[in-house]
Design a protein around this motif. Structure first.
Motif, PDB file in Angstrom:
ATOM      1  N   MET A   3       0.476  -1.474   0.028  1.00 52.03           N
ATOM      2  CA  MET A   3      -0.369   0.000   0.020  1.00 52.03           C
ATOM      3  C   MET A   3       1.050   1.151  -0.012  1.00 52.03           C
ATOM      4  SD  MET A   3      -2.648   0.535   2.243  1.00 52.03           S
ATOM      5  CE  MET A   3      -3.644   2.152   1.790  1.00 52.03           C
ATOM      6  N   VAL A   4       0.995   1.711  -0.978  1.00 49.20           N
ATOM      7  CA  VAL A   4       1.479   3.430  -1.182  1.00 49.20           C
ATOM      8  C   VAL A   4       0.884   4.290  -1.060  1.00 49.20           C
ATOM      9  CG1 VAL A   4       3.404   4.116  -3.186  1.00 49.20           C
ATOM     10  CG2 VAL A   4       2.466   1.943  -2.948  1.00 49.20           C
ATOM     11  N   ILE A   5       1.678   5.398  -0.123  1.00 45.18           N
ATOM     12  CA  ILE A   5       1.377   6.511   0.367  1.00 45.18           C
ATOM     13  C   ILE A   5       1.854   7.723  -0.514  1.00 45.18           C
ATOM     14  CG2 ILE A   5      -0.154   7.727   1.594  1.00 45.18           C
ATOM     15  CD1 ILE A   5      -1.382   5.424   2.937  1.00 45.18           C
ATOM     16  N   ALA A   6       1.461   8.839  -0.972  1.00 45.82           N
ATOM     17  CA  ALA A   6       2.479   9.536  -0.967  1.00 45.82           C
ATOM     18  C   ALA A   6       3.061  10.775  -0.107  1.00 45.82           C
ATOM     19  CB  ALA A   6       2.063  10.648  -2.214  1.00 45.82           C
ATOM     20  N   ALA A   7       3.907  10.527   0.696  1.00 43.14           N
ATOM     21  CA  ALA A   7       4.822  11.653   1.265  1.00 43.14           C
ATOM     22  C   ALA A   7       4.309  13.290   2.015  1.00 43.14           C
ATOM     23  CB  ALA A   7       6.122  10.956   2.262  1.00 43.14           C
ATOM     24  N   ASP A   8       4.401  13.592   0.500  1.00 39.13           N
ATOM     25  CA  ASP A   8       3.938  14.785   0.683  1.00 39.13           C
ATOM     26  C   ASP A   8       2.573  15.341  -0.058  1.00 39.13           C
ATOM     27  OD1 ASP A   8       3.696  13.332  -1.782  1.00 39.13           O
ATOM     28  OD2 ASP A   8       4.703  15.449  -3.543  1.00 39.13           O
ATOM     29  N   GLU A   9       1.235  13.997   0.107  1.00 41.51           N
ATOM     30  CA  GLU A   9      -0.118  14.302   0.085  1.00 41.51           C
ATOM     31  C   GLU A   9      -0.788  13.566   1.443  1.00 41.51           C
ATOM     32  OE1 GLU A   9      -1.115  12.360  -3.753  1.00 41.51           O
ATOM     33  OE2 GLU A   9      -1.434  15.071  -4.355  1.00 41.51           O
ATOM     34  N   GLY A  10       0.105  12.764   1.437  1.00 42.50           N
ATOM     35  CA  GLY A  10      -0.876  11.393   3.444  1.00 42.50           C
ATOM     36  C   GLY A  10      -1.652  10.574   2.760  1.00 42.50           C
TER      37      GLY A  10
END
Length: 231
Positions: A3-10
């Motif tokens: 499960m991938v989540i962009a650190a700059d968007e959350g």
């Protein structure tokens, strides 16, 4: 699952949708990935990780390993690979002694060989020369050849991707969403017993997309008058 989540968007609305789908699919193992860490500072990264952990509390990913990575710099990728391998080794192998089943996801013709279908073997195994049933068409097909990751093999086992060269059938009658199965085990039916988990309120006549295996079908959903909806 990874499960991938962009650190700059959350956590985004799509993240919540993905989590809901994963739980409905019954996934039990996974790794959480915070990508794009090169775009944020450490303080922001800590806040995003806390937000992610709050979202995943009470789910199958609650205690899953979390990796901070950057696809640009390569930071954290070795750690991610190690966690993916560790999680994969925990997953039980599919049952190769059960009857063979495979949902078709592609159908095409190869010059000199004829019809080829691809898919992932759900259970059982097949070998060159075996006979398979095509459902719901009901026709019988012979396995003329097998490939696994572009390598010719004599046998395919549960859990493996497969390209199957088939003989005895018409390519036009085969399509994504059909099933190849052991001919003595396959049964075609238009009635199923199911348990449904409703994520939102649904009214009679609501249009739905029904996903079964690799198939996608449009329809409407109705309830029996004596059966109330339960959410």
């Amino acid at each position: 699952v990874m499960m991938v989540i962009a650190a700059d968007e959350g956590v985004m609305p799509q993240t919540r949708e993905h989590l809901a789908m994963l739980q409905l699919l019954g996934i039990k193992q996974g790794v959480i990935v915070l990508n794009k860490i090169d775009k944020v500072d450490e303080e922001w990264l800590d806040l995003v990780e806390e937000e992610v952990r709050e979202l995943l509390a009470g789910t199958f990913l609650e205690n899953a390993p979390l990796c901070r990575v950057s696809a640009i710099s390569g930071a954290g990728l070795d750690d991610l690979r190690n966690h993916l391998l560790a999680v994969a080794l925990k997953i039980p192998a599919r049952e190769s002694s059960a009857p063979f089943r495979l949902w078709i996801d592609r159908v095409f013709t190869v010059k000199g060989y004829g019809t080829v279908v691809t898919g992932s073997a759900l259970s059982g195994s097949i070998g060159v020369g075996d006979t398979l049933g095509l459902y719901p068409a009901g026709s019988l097909l012979r396995v003329r050849g097998l490939e696994w990751h572009n390598s010719k093999v004599e046998r395919i086992y549960a859990g493996q991707r497969a390209a199957i060269n088939l003989g005895g059938g018409d390519t036009a009658e085969m399509a994504r969403g059909m099933v190849l199965s052991s001919p003595v085990r396959g049964v075609t039916s238009n009635t199923w017993d199911v348990i449904a988990q409703w994520q939102q309120e649904i009214s009679n006549g609501t249009r739905i997309r029904l996903h079964i295996g690799t198939g996608e079908f449009l329809g409407r959903i109705y309830r029996f008058k004596e059966q109330p909806w339960e959410y």
